[in-house]
Scaffold this motif. Structure first.
Motif, mmCIF file in Angstrom:
data_model
loop_
_atom_site.group_PDB
_atom_site.id
_atom_site.type_symbol
_atom_site.label_atom_id
_atom_site.label_comp_id
_atom_site.label_asym_id
_atom_site.label_seq_id
_atom_site.Cartn_x
_atom_site.Cartn_y
_atom_site.Cartn_z
ATOM 1 N N TRP A 1 1.916 -11.387 -15.847
ATOM 2 C CA TRP A 1 0.838 -10.407 -16.220
ATOM 3 C C TRP A 1 -0.633 -10.894 -16.164
ATOM 4 C CZ3 TRP A 1 2.370 -5.815 -17.026
ATOM 5 C CH2 TRP A 1 3.667 -5.553 -17.429
ATOM 6 N N ILE A 2 -0.641 -12.299 -15.947
ATOM 7 C CA ILE A 2 -1.957 -13.131 -15.631
ATOM 8 C C ILE A 2 -2.385 -12.438 -14.208
ATOM 9 C CG2 ILE A 2 -3.120 -15.064 -15.291
ATOM 10 C CD1 ILE A 2 -1.651 -16.471 -17.677
ATOM 11 N N ARG A 3 -1.326 -12.708 -13.290
ATOM 12 C CA ARG A 3 -1.829 -12.175 -12.083
ATOM 13 C C ARG A 3 -2.290 -10.658 -11.813
ATOM 14 N NH1 ARG A 3 3.000 -14.998 -10.678
ATOM 15 N NH2 ARG A 3 3.970 -13.154 -10.248
ATOM 16 N N ALA A 4 -1.635 -9.855 -12.583
ATOM 17 C CA ALA A 4 -1.835 -8.496 -12.530
ATOM 18 C C ALA A 4 -3.268 -8.340 -13.173
ATOM 19 C CB ALA A 4 -0.707 -7.549 -13.288
ATOM 20 N N LEU A 5 -3.608 -8.920 -14.218
ATOM 21 C CA LEU A 5 -4.836 -8.701 -15.078
ATOM 22 C C LEU A 5 -5.792 -9.175 -14.020
ATOM 23 C CD1 LEU A 5 -3.997 -9.648 -18.628
ATOM 24 C CD2 LEU A 5 -4.763 -7.302 -17.862
ATOM 25 N N LEU A 6 -5.601 -10.172 -13.410
ATOM 26 C CA LEU A 6 -6.775 -10.734 -12.510
ATOM 27 C C LEU A 6 -7.253 -10.067 -11.313
ATOM 28 C CD1 LEU A 6 -5.950 -14.495 -12.085
ATOM 29 C CD2 LEU A 6 -7.940 -13.748 -13.008
ATOM 30 N N VAL B 1 9.427 -10.511 -5.100
ATOM 31 C CA VAL B 1 8.276 -9.822 -5.974
ATOM 32 C C VAL B 1 6.795 -10.429 -5.490
ATOM 33 C CG1 VAL B 1 7.193 -9.636 -8.225
ATOM 34 C CG2 VAL B 1 9.674 -9.641 -7.921
ATOM 35 N N VAL B 2 6.858 -11.692 -5.149
ATOM 36 C CA VAL B 2 5.374 -12.310 -4.767
ATOM 37 C C VAL B 2 5.131 -11.542 -3.480
ATOM 38 C CG1 VAL B 2 4.665 -14.289 -3.738
ATOM 39 C CG2 VAL B 2 5.900 -14.387 -5.817
ATOM 40 N N ALA B 3 6.024 -11.264 -2.611
ATOM 41 C CA ALA B 3 5.607 -10.729 -1.222
ATOM 42 C C ALA B 3 4.986 -9.186 -1.546
ATOM 43 C CB ALA B 3 7.074 -10.372 -0.540
ATOM 44 N N PHE B 4 5.566 -8.614 -2.377
ATOM 45 C CA PHE B 4 4.796 -7.330 -2.660
ATOM 46 C C PHE B 4 3.717 -7.213 -3.264
ATOM 47 C CE2 PHE B 4 9.308 -5.976 -1.866
ATOM 48 C CZ PHE B 4 9.023 -5.075 -0.856
ATOM 49 N N GLU B 5 3.323 -8.324 -4.201
ATOM 50 C CA GLU B 5 2.117 -8.582 -4.942
ATOM 51 C C GLU B 5 1.088 -8.835 -3.822
ATOM 52 O OE1 GLU B 5 3.502 -10.175 -9.203
ATOM 53 O OE2 GLU B 5 3.366 -11.473 -7.577
ATOM 54 N N MET B 6 1.392 -9.778 -2.969
ATOM 55 C CA MET B 6 0.557 -10.220 -1.993
ATOM 56 C C MET B 6 0.115 -9.098 -0.909
ATOM 57 S SD MET B 6 2.136 -14.056 -0.856
ATOM 58 C CE MET B 6 0.577 -14.674 0.128
ATOM 59 N N LEU C 1 -10.669 -8.135 -10.526
ATOM 60 C CA LEU C 1 -11.444 -8.421 -9.324
ATOM 61 C C LEU C 1 -11.424 -7.310 -8.142
ATOM 62 C CD1 LEU C 1 -10.110 -12.106 -8.861
ATOM 63 C CD2 LEU C 1 -12.528 -11.318 -9.702
ATOM 64 N N ALA C 2 -10.545 -6.406 -8.298
ATOM 65 C CA ALA C 2 -10.373 -5.398 -7.235
ATOM 66 C C ALA C 2 -11.161 -4.252 -7.100
ATOM 67 C CB ALA C 2 -8.914 -4.708 -7.406
ATOM 68 N N PRO C 3 -11.906 -4.050 -8.224
ATOM 69 C CA PRO C 3 -13.175 -3.006 -8.228
ATOM 70 C C PRO C 3 -14.334 -3.600 -7.777
ATOM 71 C CG PRO C 3 -12.211 -2.830 -10.237
ATOM 72 C CD PRO C 3 -11.568 -4.050 -9.677
ATOM 73 N N ILE D 1 2.091 0.990 -7.040
ATOM 74 C CA ILE D 1 3.244 1.966 -7.676
ATOM 75 C C ILE D 1 4.426 1.092 -7.319
ATOM 76 C CG2 ILE D 1 4.353 4.012 -7.754
ATOM 77 C CD1 ILE D 1 1.930 5.550 -6.956
ATOM 78 N N LEU D 2 4.562 0.613 -6.131
ATOM 79 C CA LEU D 2 5.730 -0.036 -5.867
ATOM 80 C C LEU D 2 5.860 -1.338 -6.703
ATOM 81 C CD1 LEU D 2 8.409 -0.439 -4.132
ATOM 82 C CD2 LEU D 2 6.943 -1.358 -2.138
ATOM 83 N N VAL D 3 4.837 -1.968 -6.779
ATOM 84 C CA VAL D 3 4.675 -3.177 -7.481
ATOM 85 C C VAL D 3 5.161 -3.052 -8.947
ATOM 86 C CG1 VAL D 3 3.538 -5.191 -8.564
ATOM 87 C CG2 VAL D 3 3.288 -4.665 -6.050
#
Length: 237
Positions: A123-128, A67-72, A132-134, A106-108
């Motif tokens: 969920w914290i990582r997803a919210l961060l 999971v971490v690999a795809f998040e990164m 920050l992404a925009p 979508i994959l993540v």
């Protein structure tokens, strides 16, 4: 000579040489090939992660996936796309990043859905990321910080692959990894080195593609190596 341009591609030089019965010279042909390959990568990138997503959905399993690999990977695509937009590179030189980012997100989300209940840290990582992404994509950060951030994305992509490579090695299996997606990732990285050099992209962009060749190639070789025994076993049955 009649100008024949389409989507930034100049065909007049090539057709002019062919009409005179001559083979186009290197300085005439290579830029056109680079543009064509660049747009081919962009077109192929619209579906490159679909086989992986479909395989997870079909088997309702994320067995063997890190999971971490795809998040990164999502973070890396975000930084790379923002940098290319900020540098004003031609779309043919980076367009696939936009499609890869959308599919990676979508994959993540698919991995989250078919994983055991995810914890608060996920969920914290997803919210961060959503927060920050925009800002990063809009380039609204200090130029020096932007350069440092882009430099770090090479390490991000590298270490995004390492957990998956280690997972494959540890299990002597590639689980639900898609051969087609891995193959397209490897092929895309190889072609992108050529197009980046031809488009005179920054050295850091070229290095990113080289890292992609090494890491994606390793995962592809693991899929080939670890799936052979399975196929032989089926035949013996």
């Amino acid at each position: 000579m009649v100008q024949m341009e389409f989507m930034g591609m100049d065909f007049s030089c090539v057709f002019g040489s062919l009409s005179d019965g001559k083979f186009p010279e290197k300085d005439c042909l290579l830029p056109l090939i680079s543009k064509l390959l660049g747009y081919a990568i962009v077109a192929a990138s619209t579906t490159v992660k679909v086989p992986q997503i479909m395989k997870i959905v079909k088997h309702k399993s994320v067995r063997g996936l890190s999971v971490v690999a795809f998040e990164m990977e999502v973070i890396g695509y975000t930084i790379a796309l923002a940098y290319c937009l900020h540098k004003g590179l031609p779309f043919s030189a980076y367009g696939e990043l936009a499609f890869l980012l959308i599919q990676a997100i979508i994959l993540v989300a698919t991995i989250y859905y078919f994983s055991p209940p995810v914890g608060n840290s996920t969920w914290i990582r997803a919210l961060l990321y959503c927060g920050l992404a925009p800002t990063i994509l809009a380039g609204k950060i200090d130029p020096l910080l932007f350069e440092a951030l882009y430099a770090s994305q090479h390490a991000i992509f590298f270490f995004a692959r390492v957990p998956q490579i280690y997972e494959n090695f540890k299990n002597k299996s590639t689980g639900e990894l898609s051969f087609l997606t891995s193959f397209m990732n490897s092929a895309g990285s190889i072609v992108r080195v050529f197009t980046s050099l031809q488009e005179k992209a920054p050295t850091s962009v070229v290095m990113g593609s080289v890292i992609g060749i090494l890491t994606n190639g390793t995962i592809l070789s693991q899929i080939i190596m670890y799936q052979k025994p399975t196929k032989k076993a089926k035949k013996s049955d």
